[in-house]
Design a protein around this motif. Structure first.
Motif, PDB file in Angstrom:
ATOM      1  N   GLN A 408      49.553 -20.577  -8.290  1.00 55.42           N
ATOM      2  CA  GLN A 408      50.964 -20.862  -8.544  1.00 55.42           C
ATOM      3  C   GLN A 408      51.529 -21.810  -7.494  1.00 55.42           C
ATOM      4  O   GLN A 408      52.387 -22.648  -7.797  1.00 55.42           O
ATOM      5  CB  GLN A 408      51.766 -19.562  -8.598  1.00 55.42           C
ATOM      6  CG  GLN A 408      51.444 -18.704  -9.809  1.00 55.42           C
ATOM      7  CD  GLN A 408      52.370 -17.520  -9.988  1.00 55.42           C
ATOM      8  OE1 GLN A 408      53.062 -17.116  -9.050  1.00 55.42           O
ATOM      9  NE2 GLN A 408      52.388 -16.951 -11.181  1.00 55.42           N
ATOM     10  N   GLY A 409      51.051 -21.685  -6.247  1.00 53.74           N
ATOM     11  CA  GLY A 409      51.490 -22.603  -5.201  1.00 53.74           C
ATOM     12  C   GLY A 409      51.067 -24.031  -5.481  1.00 53.74           C
ATOM     13  O   GLY A 409      51.847 -24.977  -5.276  1.00 53.74           O
ATOM     14  N   VAL A 410      49.832 -24.202  -5.966  1.00 51.68           N
ATOM     15  CA  VAL A 410      49.355 -25.546  -6.322  1.00 51.68           C
ATOM     16  C   VAL A 410      50.159 -26.086  -7.505  1.00 51.68           C
ATOM     17  O   VAL A 410      50.563 -27.261  -7.510  1.00 51.68           O
ATOM     18  CB  VAL A 410      47.854 -25.515  -6.654  1.00 51.68           C
ATOM     19  CG1 VAL A 410      47.395 -26.876  -7.177  1.00 51.68           C
ATOM     20  CG2 VAL A 410      47.035 -25.122  -5.425  1.00 51.68           C
ATOM     21  N   LEU A 414      52.475 -29.508  -7.562  1.00 46.49           N
ATOM     22  CA  LEU A 414      52.289 -30.576  -8.542  1.00 46.49           C
ATOM     23  C   LEU A 414      53.589 -30.897  -9.276  1.00 46.49           C
ATOM     24  O   LEU A 414      53.777 -32.008  -9.769  1.00 46.49           O
ATOM     25  CB  LEU A 414      51.204 -30.188  -9.539  1.00 46.49           C
ATOM     26  CG  LEU A 414      49.772 -30.172  -8.983  1.00 46.49           C
ATOM     27  CD1 LEU A 414      48.837 -29.426  -9.921  1.00 46.49           C
ATOM     28  CD2 LEU A 414      49.266 -31.594  -8.746  1.00 46.49           C
ATOM     29  N   LEU A 415      54.480 -29.915  -9.349  1.00 51.84           N
ATOM     30  CA  LEU A 415      55.770 -30.127  -9.998  1.00 51.84           C
ATOM     31  C   LEU A 415      56.834 -30.645  -9.027  1.00 51.84           C
ATOM     32  O   LEU A 415      57.924 -31.028  -9.450  1.00 51.84           O
ATOM     33  CB  LEU A 415      56.263 -28.819 -10.629  1.00 51.84           C
ATOM     34  CG  LEU A 415      55.523 -28.335 -11.871  1.00 51.84           C
ATOM     35  CD1 LEU A 415      55.978 -26.927 -12.232  1.00 51.84           C
ATOM     36  CD2 LEU A 415      55.750 -29.286 -13.041  1.00 51.84           C
ATOM     37  N   SER A 416      56.518 -30.655  -7.726  1.00 48.73           N
ATOM     38  CA  SER A 416      57.520 -31.044  -6.737  1.00 48.73           C
ATOM     39  C   SER A 416      57.036 -32.210  -5.882  1.00 48.73           C
ATOM     40  O   SER A 416      57.093 -33.369  -6.322  1.00 48.73           O
ATOM     41  CB  SER A 416      57.917 -29.842  -5.873  1.00 48.73           C
ATOM     42  OG  SER A 416      56.764 -29.243  -5.281  1.00 48.73           O
ATOM     43  N   ASN A 417      56.494 -31.921  -4.692  1.00 54.94           N
ATOM     44  CA  ASN A 417      56.201 -33.009  -3.759  1.00 54.94           C
ATOM     45  C   ASN A 417      54.973 -33.838  -4.129  1.00 54.94           C
ATOM     46  O   ASN A 417      54.747 -34.895  -3.545  1.00 54.94           O
ATOM     47  CB  ASN A 417      56.071 -32.470  -2.327  1.00 54.94           C
ATOM     48  CG  ASN A 417      55.008 -31.403  -2.203  1.00 54.94           C
ATOM     49  OD1 ASN A 417      54.900 -30.525  -3.056  1.00 54.94           O
ATOM     50  ND2 ASN A 417      54.222 -31.468  -1.140  1.00 54.94           N
ATOM     51  N   LEU A 418      54.162 -33.398  -5.082  1.00 53.16           N
ATOM     52  CA  LEU A 418      53.012 -34.200  -5.516  1.00 53.16           C
ATOM     53  C   LEU A 418      53.236 -34.883  -6.859  1.00 53.16           C
ATOM     54  O   LEU A 418      52.342 -35.565  -7.373  1.00 53.16           O
ATOM     55  CB  LEU A 418      51.763 -33.305  -5.617  1.00 53.16           C
ATOM     56  CG  LEU A 418      51.228 -32.697  -4.321  1.00 53.16           C
ATOM     57  CD1 LEU A 418      50.066 -31.752  -4.625  1.00 53.16           C
ATOM     58  CD2 LEU A 418      50.784 -33.777  -3.346  1.00 53.16           C
ATOM     59  N   LYS A 419      54.425 -34.713  -7.436  1.00 51.39           N
ATOM     60  CA  LYS A 419      54.645 -35.159  -8.820  1.00 51.39           C
ATOM     61  C   LYS A 419      54.625 -36.679  -8.983  1.00 51.39           C
ATOM     62  O   LYS A 419      54.421 -37.180 -10.091  1.00 51.39           O
ATOM     63  CB  LYS A 419      55.940 -34.585  -9.354  1.00 51.39           C
ATOM     64  CG  LYS A 419      57.202 -35.098  -8.681  1.00 51.39           C
ATOM     65  CD  LYS A 419      58.437 -34.455  -9.304  1.00 51.39           C
ATOM     66  CE  LYS A 419      59.719 -34.968  -8.647  1.00 51.39           C
ATOM     67  NZ  LYS A 419      60.915 -34.318  -9.255  1.00 51.39           N
ATOM     68  N   GLU A 420      54.818 -37.425  -7.895  1.00 47.61           N
ATOM     69  CA  GLU A 420      54.774 -38.880  -8.003  1.00 47.61           C
ATOM     70  C   GLU A 420      53.377 -39.366  -8.360  1.00 47.61           C
ATOM     71  O   GLU A 420      53.211 -40.347  -9.095  1.00 47.61           O
ATOM     72  CB  GLU A 420      55.211 -39.514  -6.681  1.00 47.61           C
ATOM     73  CG  GLU A 420      55.174 -41.042  -6.708  1.00 47.61           C
ATOM     74  CD  GLU A 420      55.533 -41.664  -5.367  1.00 47.61           C
ATOM     75  OE1 GLU A 420      55.183 -42.839  -5.149  1.00 47.61           O
ATOM     76  OE2 GLU A 420      56.161 -40.976  -4.536  1.00 47.61           O
ATOM     77  N   ASP A 421      52.364 -38.667  -7.857  1.00 46.29           N
ATOM     78  CA  ASP A 421      50.983 -39.123  -8.053  1.00 46.29           C
ATOM     79  C   ASP A 421      50.195 -38.281  -9.056  1.00 46.29           C
ATOM     80  O   ASP A 421      49.162 -38.730  -9.561  1.00 46.29           O
ATOM     81  CB  ASP A 421      50.248 -39.099  -6.712  1.00 46.29           C
ATOM     82  CG  ASP A 421      50.860 -40.056  -5.709  1.00 46.29           C
ATOM     83  OD1 ASP A 421      51.036 -41.241  -6.049  1.00 46.29           O
ATOM     84  OD2 ASP A 421      51.191 -39.611  -4.590  1.00 46.29           O
ATOM     85  N   TYR A 422      50.667 -37.061  -9.323  1.00 42.37           N
ATOM     86  CA  TYR A 422      49.894 -36.151 -10.177  1.00 42.37           C
ATOM     87  C   TYR A 422      50.799 -35.497 -11.227  1.00 42.37           C
ATOM     88  O   TYR A 422      52.007 -35.349 -11.024  1.00 42.37           O
ATOM     89  CB  TYR A 422      49.219 -35.073  -9.336  1.00 42.37           C
ATOM     90  CG  TYR A 422      48.258 -35.630  -8.306  1.00 42.37           C
ATOM     91  CD1 TYR A 422      46.963 -35.976  -8.656  1.00 42.37           C
ATOM     92  CD2 TYR A 422      48.668 -35.813  -6.980  1.00 42.37           C
ATOM     93  CE1 TYR A 422      46.082 -36.491  -7.715  1.00 42.37           C
ATOM     94  CE2 TYR A 422      47.796 -36.333  -6.023  1.00 42.37           C
ATOM     95  CZ  TYR A 422      46.510 -36.670  -6.397  1.00 42.37           C
ATOM     96  OH  TYR A 422      45.643 -37.190  -5.471  1.00 42.37           O
ATOM     97  N   GLU A 423      50.156 -35.097 -12.321  1.00 40.16           N
ATOM     98  CA  GLU A 423      50.875 -34.464 -13.417  1.00 40.16           C
ATOM     99  C   GLU A 423      50.263 -33.094 -13.708  1.00 40.16           C
ATOM    100  O   GLU A 423      49.052 -32.970 -13.942  1.00 40.16           O
ATOM    101  CB  GLU A 423      50.788 -35.339 -14.677  1.00 40.16           C
ATOM    102  CG  GLU A 423      51.440 -34.732 -15.897  1.00 40.16           C
ATOM    103  CD  GLU A 423      51.184 -35.536 -17.170  1.00 40.16           C
ATOM    104  OE1 GLU A 423      51.796 -35.214 -18.191  1.00 40.16           O
ATOM    105  OE2 GLU A 423      50.369 -36.488 -17.107  1.00 40.16           O
ATOM    106  N   LEU A 424      51.101 -32.060 -13.677  1.00 43.83           N
ATOM    107  CA  LEU A 424      50.652 -30.719 -14.053  1.00 43.83           C
ATOM    108  C   LEU A 424      50.549 -30.639 -15.566  1.00 43.83           C
ATOM    109  O   LEU A 424      51.447 -31.072 -16.292  1.00 43.83           O
ATOM    110  CB  LEU A 424      51.637 -29.667 -13.533  1.00 43.83           C
ATOM    111  CG  LEU A 424      51.324 -28.204 -13.874  1.00 43.83           C
ATOM    112  CD1 LEU A 424      50.023 -27.757 -13.192  1.00 43.83           C
ATOM    113  CD2 LEU A 424      52.481 -27.299 -13.465  1.00 43.83           C
ATOM    114  N   LEU A 425      49.453 -30.082 -16.038  1.00 46.51           N
ATOM    115  CA  LEU A 425      49.211 -29.932 -17.472  1.00 46.51           C
ATOM    116  C   LEU A 425      49.114 -28.449 -17.826  1.00 46.51           C
ATOM    117  O   LEU A 425      48.798 -27.626 -16.982  1.00 46.51           O
ATOM    118  CB  LEU A 425      47.910 -30.647 -17.853  1.00 46.51           C
ATOM    119  CG  LEU A 425      47.849 -32.153 -17.561  1.00 46.51           C
ATOM    120  CD1 LEU A 425      46.435 -32.679 -17.773  1.00 46.51           C
ATOM    121  CD2 LEU A 425      48.838 -32.912 -18.432  1.00 46.51           C
ATOM    122  N   PRO A 426      49.380 -28.129 -19.120  1.00 47.08           N
ATOM    123  CA  PRO A 426      49.895 -28.976 -20.198  1.00 47.08           C
ATOM    124  C   PRO A 426      51.377 -29.287 -20.005  1.00 47.08           C
ATOM    125  O   PRO A 426      51.971 -28.864 -19.016  1.00 47.08           O
ATOM    126  CB  PRO A 426      49.662 -28.123 -21.437  1.00 47.08           C
ATOM    127  CG  PRO A 426      49.782 -26.720 -20.925  1.00 47.08           C
ATOM    128  CD  PRO A 426      49.171 -26.738 -19.548  1.00 47.08           C
TER     129      PRO A 426
END
Length: 507
Positions: A408-410, A414-426
């Motif tokens: 859940q932390g990852v 992915l939905l916050s500070n990493l969202k510029e480079d990565y996309e959480l799926l689905p």
């Protein structure tokens, strides 16, 4: 050196070669040079004169062991829902090898093995909150989820056809069975032209199981509720399929789906409707709960309320698959199978005409060889018994909580500070719905194409490569007791940040 001393010394050496001091970073995969060295160490032919145990042990620890994957030794092996092995489980497994009991016949005057197995299965039913052990009269250990799914479809096939045979006038008591008559004859006499398996994003082992038990891979029908939620089972479509004339049905509920970790049903209400439909139309419900079923055992806190709700109602199934070598953290290979129907497994798996393998007719514990695939089988219940006894309900729930908290932390990152480079799926993914699996991709198509390889080549951590809607994706599956939520989350965030930064700088 006598045999006992040699065995003790050899075990000490093997453990030393695989020892992991606290805080030590262990490679998840062996370096290519170690793989190459191991391959060149193989003898080209069987030696005429043996090397002897001491020399062979040196070869095993020096050449072979370093070339094996490190998923048991690293808490950062996030592939394939591969659990580590708790130390107490490893100790129990060594006893299993030392005594080498085949646990397939209940012989209480000779071994306690089948009684240990029965106690372990009862405790596991309690831990998974499935009700009373007596409600799951058909219970046994298997090699894993694939074998358990074979049992589920075999028992389901038996259940739905036998019920129809008994509807024939004059054959209410004994109209035969698939196990006795064979699939073709039993279906012909029952007026069944087809047996179908209804599911949503079923695991690949389900298709394999359908082939093994004679239903065929084409019998598996995917009934997703929508393109946005393909893992969810469309209950309206199920109801329509169950009404087909001359067709018998097995409904397989995925808990959870292998790429997303999500559940085919939304909770108790869905399962109650599915149970009512199965009872009305004579269908069988099998739950593939290899890892998702453990969501039922998470701590009863608000943090995990959504996951516990998603896993509610699974106890209403006719049969259930569980994998021990995943989240329970016992050694490969350990699967579990449960069914409510005590008479159906023996109808399929009975071992006839072997009086020398019979146990007492008054025994409350059936011989496992009559309720499972094998006639010979490792005493794989002992590590499960050891873990359940050692950790208890609270200890295991805490271990499962750590796995889920890291996942859940990852997902949150992915939905916050990493969202510029990565996309959480689905697209519908959320933190509360995240169990132990995190599916994601890099937004840059070029990076996304090589992301899995970059992670694996580092040797520091491991993820599975997969596809989502035809495009490459990464899949993190947290399944090790070694998880340290704060340290591992910081590690994953830092590594993903660095990978994206280096990629941009190289363009």
């Amino acid at each position: 050196m006598d045999t006992e001393t040699f065995l003790s010394t050899s075990y000490t050496r093997i453990r030393a070669s695989a020892s992991v001091p606290p805080g030590t970073s262990v490679p998840t995969l062996p370096h290519p040079s170690l793989l190459s060295a191991a391959r060149t160490s193989f003898p080209s032919i069987l030696p005429t004169q043996g090397q002897g145990p001491t020399s062979t042990l040196t070869h095993l620890t020096r050449d072979i062991a370093p070339a094996l994957a490190g998923h048991n030794l690293s808490g950062r092996y996030y592939g394939f829902v591969t659990g580590s092995t708790l130390p107490i489980a490893e100790a129990a497994d060594n006893l299993v090898s030392a005594f080498d009991n085949s646990a397939q016949v209940h012989l209480p005057g000779q071994s306690i093995s089948t009684e240990v197995e029965d106690v372990a299965l009862r405790m596991l039913i309690e831990f998974l909150k499935l009700g009373k052990a007596e409600e799951w009269a058909g219970r046994t250990f298997t090699t894993g989820a694939t074998a358990s799914n074979v049992l589920g479809l075999a028992c389901g096939r038996e259940g739905v056809i036998t019920a129809r045979l008994r509807e024939i006038p004059g054959k209410e008591e004994d109209g035969g069975s698939v196990g006795e008559l064979g699939l073709i004859r039993a279906c012909a006499e029952a007026g069944v032209k087809e047996i179908q398996v209804l599911t949503s994003m079923g695991h690949s082992s389900l298709y394999k199981a359908a082939s093994v038990v004679g239903l065929g891979r084409a019998s598996v029908k995917d009934l997703p509720v929508s393109p946005l939620e393909p893992w969810r089972l469309d209950l309206d479509a199920v109801e329509e399929e169950l009404q087909r004339e001359g067709v018998a049905s097995i409904v397989v509920v995925s808990a959870g789906e292998v790429n997303t970790g999500r559940f085919a049903t939304r909770g108790l209400e869905d399962m109650e409707r599915l149970r009512e439909l199965a009872d009305r139309y004579g269908a069988w419900i099998h739950v593939d709960g290899a890892f998702g079923i453990f969501a039922r055992s998470l701590p009863e806190t608000e943090e995990f309320a959504q996951l516990r709700e998603s896993a509610a109602g699974l106890e209403l199934a006719d049969s259930i698959t569980v994998d021990g070598h995943k989240l329970l953290n016992v050694p490969y290979d350990t699967g579990i199978f449960f069914t409510r129907h005590s008479s159906i497994p023996p109808a399929v798996f009975q071992n006839p005409n072997a009086v020398y393998l019979s146990s007492s007719s008054t025994s409350t514990i059936p011989s496992p060889l009559n309720i499972g695939l094998e006639n010979s089988r490792r005493f794989r219940a002992l590590p499960v018994y050891a873990v359940l006894l050692s950790e208890g309900r609270e200890g295991l729930a805490t271990m499962l909580a750590r796995m889920t908290q890291l996942a859940q932390g990852v997902a949150d990152a992915l939905l916050s500070n990493l969202k510029e480079d990565y996309e959480l799926l689905p697209e519908t993914a959320s933190v509360p719905h995240t169990h132990i699996v995190v599916l994601f991709r890099a937004r840059d198509p070029g990076l996304n194409a090589v992301l899995v390889q970059k992670i694996q080549d580092s040797g520091e951590w491991y993820v599975s490569g997969t596809k989502w809607k035809g495009e490459p994706a990464c899949r993190i599956a947290v399944a090790s007791w070694r998880v340290n939520v704060q340290e591992d989350l910081a590690f994953v965030k830092e590594r993903l940040t660095n990978i994206a930064k280096e990629w941009k700088e190289s363009r």
